[in-house]
Design a protein around this motif. Structure first.
Motif, PDB file in Angstrom:
ATOM      1  N   ARG B  20       0.836  -1.200   0.000  1.00 27.90           N
ATOM      2  CA  ARG B  20       0.000   0.000   0.000  1.00 27.90           C
ATOM      3  C   ARG B  20       0.868   1.246   0.000  1.00 27.90           C
ATOM      4  NH1 ARG B  20      -5.321   0.155   3.401  1.00 27.90           N
ATOM      5  NH2 ARG B  20      -5.778  -1.313   1.717  1.00 27.90           N
ATOM      6  N   THR B  21       0.527   2.184  -0.869  1.00 25.12           N
ATOM      7  CA  THR B  21       1.143   3.511  -0.804  1.00 25.12           C
ATOM      8  C   THR B  21       0.012   4.510  -0.686  1.00 25.12           C
ATOM      9  OG1 THR B  21       1.081   3.850  -3.187  1.00 25.12           O
ATOM     10  CG2 THR B  21       3.065   2.839  -2.273  1.00 25.12           C
ATOM     11  N   ASN B  22       0.276   5.584   0.017  1.00 27.14           N
ATOM     12  CA  ASN B  22      -0.774   6.593   0.108  1.00 27.14           C
ATOM     13  C   ASN B  22      -0.182   7.978   0.326  1.00 27.14           C
ATOM     14  OD1 ASN B  22      -0.187   5.869   2.940  1.00 27.14           O
ATOM     15  ND2 ASN B  22      -1.796   7.335   3.383  1.00 27.14           N
ATOM     16  N   ALA B  23      -0.895   8.949  -0.204  1.00 25.20           N
ATOM     17  CA  ALA B  23      -0.584  10.352   0.069  1.00 25.20           C
ATOM     18  C   ALA B  23      -1.908  10.935   0.535  1.00 25.20           C
ATOM     19  CB  ALA B  23      -0.083  11.054  -1.190  1.00 25.20           C
ATOM     20  N   GLY B  51       8.941   4.901   2.526  1.00 24.65           N
ATOM     21  CA  GLY B  51       9.159   6.347   2.522  1.00 24.65           C
ATOM     22  C   GLY B  51       8.595   6.981   1.260  1.00 24.65           C
ATOM     23  N   ASN B  52       9.116   8.137   0.916  1.00 22.78           N
ATOM     24  CA  ASN B  52       8.634   8.894  -0.243  1.00 22.78           C
ATOM     25  C   ASN B  52       8.721   8.048  -1.519  1.00 22.78           C
ATOM     26  OD1 ASN B  52       9.213  10.703  -2.672  1.00 22.78           O
ATOM     27  ND2 ASN B  52       8.397  12.162  -1.190  1.00 22.78           N
ATOM     28  N   LEU B  53       7.574   7.897  -2.188  1.00 21.35           N
ATOM     29  CA  LEU B  53       7.513   6.991  -3.334  1.00 21.35           C
ATOM     30  C   LEU B  53       8.345   7.492  -4.506  1.00 21.35           C
ATOM     31  CD1 LEU B  53       6.292   4.369  -4.456  1.00 21.35           C
ATOM     32  CD2 LEU B  53       4.322   5.715  -5.228  1.00 21.35           C
ATOM     33  N   ALA B  54       8.376   8.793  -4.727  1.00 24.80           N
ATOM     34  CA  ALA B  54       9.194   9.333  -5.821  1.00 24.80           C
ATOM     35  C   ALA B  54      10.672   9.032  -5.564  1.00 24.80           C
ATOM     36  CB  ALA B  54       8.971  10.842  -5.944  1.00 24.80           C
ATOM     37  N   THR B  55      11.076   9.170  -4.307  1.00 28.25           N
ATOM     38  CA  THR B  55      12.465   8.854  -3.954  1.00 28.25           C
ATOM     39  C   THR B  55      12.789   7.388  -4.191  1.00 28.25           C
ATOM     40  OG1 THR B  55      12.580  10.610  -2.292  1.00 28.25           O
ATOM     41  CG2 THR B  55      14.122   8.783  -2.037  1.00 28.25           C
ATOM     42  N   THR B  56      11.937   6.502  -3.677  1.00 26.94           N
ATOM     43  CA  THR B  56      12.276   5.078  -3.762  1.00 26.94           C
ATOM     44  C   THR B  56      12.216   4.588  -5.209  1.00 26.94           C
ATOM     45  OG1 THR B  56       9.989   4.413  -3.248  1.00 26.94           O
ATOM     46  CG2 THR B  56      11.509   4.614  -1.408  1.00 26.94           C
ATOM     47  N   GLN B  57      11.252   5.102  -5.980  1.00 22.86           N
ATOM     48  CA  GLN B  57      11.192   4.679  -7.384  1.00 22.86           C
ATOM     49  C   GLN B  57      12.418   5.170  -8.149  1.00 22.86           C
ATOM     50  OE1 GLN B  57       7.351   5.719  -9.021  1.00 22.86           O
ATOM     51  NE2 GLN B  57       6.413   3.859  -8.180  1.00 22.86           N
ATOM     52  N   ALA B  58      12.868   6.372  -7.833  1.00 23.75           N
ATOM     53  CA  ALA B  58      14.058   6.893  -8.504  1.00 23.75           C
ATOM     54  C   ALA B  58      15.290   6.060  -8.152  1.00 23.75           C
ATOM     55  CB  ALA B  58      14.283   8.360  -8.121  1.00 23.75           C
ATOM     56  N   SER B 110      10.770  15.695   3.651  1.00 23.41           N
ATOM     57  CA  SER B 110       9.634  15.140   2.897  1.00 23.41           C
ATOM     58  C   SER B 110      10.076  14.100   1.889  1.00 23.41           C
ATOM     59  CB  SER B 110       8.890  16.226   2.125  1.00 23.41           C
ATOM     60  OG  SER B 110       8.995  17.460   2.752  1.00 23.41           O
ATOM     61  N   PHE B 111      11.329  14.109   1.532  1.00 20.02           N
ATOM     62  CA  PHE B 111      11.796  13.227   0.464  1.00 20.02           C
ATOM     63  C   PHE B 111      12.514  11.996   1.009  1.00 20.02           C
ATOM     64  CE2 PHE B 111      11.845  17.653  -0.964  1.00 20.02           C
ATOM     65  CZ  PHE B 111      10.895  17.572  -1.972  1.00 20.02           C
ATOM     66  N   ARG B 112      12.466  11.814   2.309  1.00 24.44           N
ATOM     67  CA  ARG B 112      13.230  10.740   2.932  1.00 24.44           C
ATOM     68  C   ARG B 112      12.654   9.359   2.640  1.00 24.44           C
ATOM     69  NH1 ARG B 112      16.533  12.514   7.289  1.00 24.44           N
ATOM     70  NH2 ARG B 112      16.103  10.667   8.520  1.00 24.44           N
ATOM     71  N   ALA B 113      13.513   8.372   2.705  1.00 16.65           N
ATOM     72  CA  ALA B 113      13.102   6.984   2.545  1.00 16.65           C
ATOM     73  C   ALA B 113      14.119   6.098   3.249  1.00 16.65           C
ATOM     74  CB  ALA B 113      13.021   6.613   1.070  1.00 16.65           C
ATOM     75  N   SER B 114      13.695   4.871   3.573  1.00 18.47           N
ATOM     76  CA  SER B 114      14.586   3.880   4.161  1.00 18.47           C
ATOM     77  C   SER B 114      14.525   2.621   3.317  1.00 18.47           C
ATOM     78  CB  SER B 114      14.158   3.544   5.594  1.00 18.47           C
ATOM     79  OG  SER B 114      14.151   4.694   6.394  1.00 18.47           O
ATOM     80  N   ILE B 115      15.590   1.862   3.357  1.00 20.19           N
ATOM     81  CA  ILE B 115      15.682   0.680   2.503  1.00 20.19           C
ATOM     82  C   ILE B 115      16.270  -0.481   3.295  1.00 20.19           C
ATOM     83  CG2 ILE B 115      16.937  -0.289   0.520  1.00 20.19           C
ATOM     84  CD1 ILE B 115      16.661   2.445  -0.843  1.00 20.19           C
ATOM     85  N   ILE B 116      15.696  -1.653   3.097  1.00 23.19           N
ATOM     86  CA  ILE B 116      16.325  -2.893   3.568  1.00 23.19           C
ATOM     87  C   ILE B 116      16.885  -3.593   2.340  1.00 23.19           C
ATOM     88  CG2 ILE B 116      15.894  -5.188   4.526  1.00 23.19           C
ATOM     89  CD1 ILE B 116      13.681  -3.950   6.262  1.00 23.19           C
TER      90      ILE B 116
END
Lengths: 245, 245
Positions: B20-23, B51-58, B110-116
């Motif tokens: 699920r993603t949501n804004a 985290g931020n979907l634009a960030t993670t997709q990029a 606002s642009f933060r994300a975390s990754i495993i």
């Protein structure tokens, strides 16, 4: 942080609050977060706090002092005719303290706090409110019969699954002990001992149960059995069947 | 939000991610958050994002494009000789995307994300890393053998209690299903379906299990049985004994 739960049952209200406060991990202590104003036979009001400790202590002190010197600003928490009025007073006091703490133009977010207040005043039903830092509030409903403040997430799933409005006080306390134990095991900012109050509808008397510590045999027995029961419950589930390759 | 868990077992790695993603609550959709780079027999790398979907997709697109046009910047995720190098590359890419998204002087939060990210490259052991928005990272240890990102709190208590390093993949998946079910029942920002990958040490092959949906009979059976088992477990606990009054 903090973890407090207020729960409405058919037979009354349950209040449970941890006692850990901290400002950073190297500065923590034990502080009571559960307070009562009781006029036996007429009103029983219980209040629990989460958030900035200076804010919540000031709110309690103001409510308390004004109830002793009612000329200052009346009616006080000991005089208001309804629980709705009590919620309004607590909300107004909370908003006032936060506004005074934050110098003009400064962000007030560091001074925020939330409060659960509930009880019964003669002539009305038992009621339970959640008060926001802005001073407004919501009341429990049949669909949302409990409030949590502080570190609410760890202990929510078990309450959501197991709450029943016709639970006994004993079953409700046991459920909350499990919810608190899950929170305490997962988050350092919530800690024993735990304060507990039970309010039976139309009793107009707050009953404070003995403080629950790590040494309380009943708490040890329940949380130990819960750990074992959870493991057994997991082991007893249907197996996951791999489909991949 | 999101809920992803990466877990290290003696026999390999387990990756589970919701979709699920949501804004805001009025803008949500289903998006895959689990990605793999696999060179059979040589390397198997799995990555999950929160985290931020634009960030993670990029980040995913950059890792992917650079692996296809390695002249751009090498070595790529398909060439790096160690998992530590992969974690460094993912961290650097994440940090780069966040820095580019935030105009100078603007808060990048606002642009933060975390990754495993985890997996195995021939010549090394299976490794599992948690990558912070700052680009640095930590690795699992025997004492902290799993990572969660996103809405981590609801589902943590059961993992803390029940994880064992020598679990089978089937038992680990069942445990994670329970952890995800608790989260999904308590928080709207985490939702089905769930993606799942299992990595067996020295297989150098990512095994993607079928996506878990609300209609997956195995998931229904496990979560339904869990609800019942929890209730039964609560009922079977020693009673709370009132001492008050």
């Amino acid at each position: 942080m903090t973890y407090c739960v207020g729960m409405k049952l058919n037979r009354g209200l349950v209040f449970m609050a941890d006692t850990r406060t901290n400002a950073g991990v190297d500065n923590f202590s034990t502080t009571k977060k559960l307070f009562t104003w009781n006029v036996p036979g007429e009103r029983a009001i219980t209040l629990m706090t989460a958030g900035n400790l200076a804010t919540t202590q000031a709110v309690i002190s103001l409510l308390d002092e004004r109830s002793k010197a009612p000329s200052d600003r009346s009616p006080t928490i000991l005089q208001l005719p309804t629980m709705f009025g009590v919620a309004q007073l607590v909300g107004a006091t909370l908003k006032e303290v936060i506004a005074e703490s934050a110098p003009s133009g400064q962000n007030a977010s560091s001074f925020r706090a939330s409060i659960i207040v509930g009880g019964q005043i003669d002539g009305g039903e038992p009621r339970l409110f959640l008060i926001y830092p802005e001073g407004n509030f919501i009341e429990v409903t049949d669909d949302a019969p409990f409030f949590q403040i502080g570190e609410t997430k760890y202990g929510k799933p078990i309450i959501v699954r197991a709450y029943e409005p016709d639970m006994t006080f004993e079953d409700a306390v046991r459920l909350l002990m499990v919810s608190f134990d899950s929170t305490i095991k997962a988050n350092l900012s919530v800690g024993l001992p735990i304060d507990l109050q039970l309010y039976e509808t139309d009793s107009f008397t707050c009953v404070e149960e003995p403080r629950i510590t790590a040494e309380t045999p009943n708490y040890q027995a329940i949380t130990q059995a819960w750990s074992e029961a959870l493991r057994a419950a997991l082991d007893g589930l249907p197996p996951y069947v791999r489909d991949g390759r």
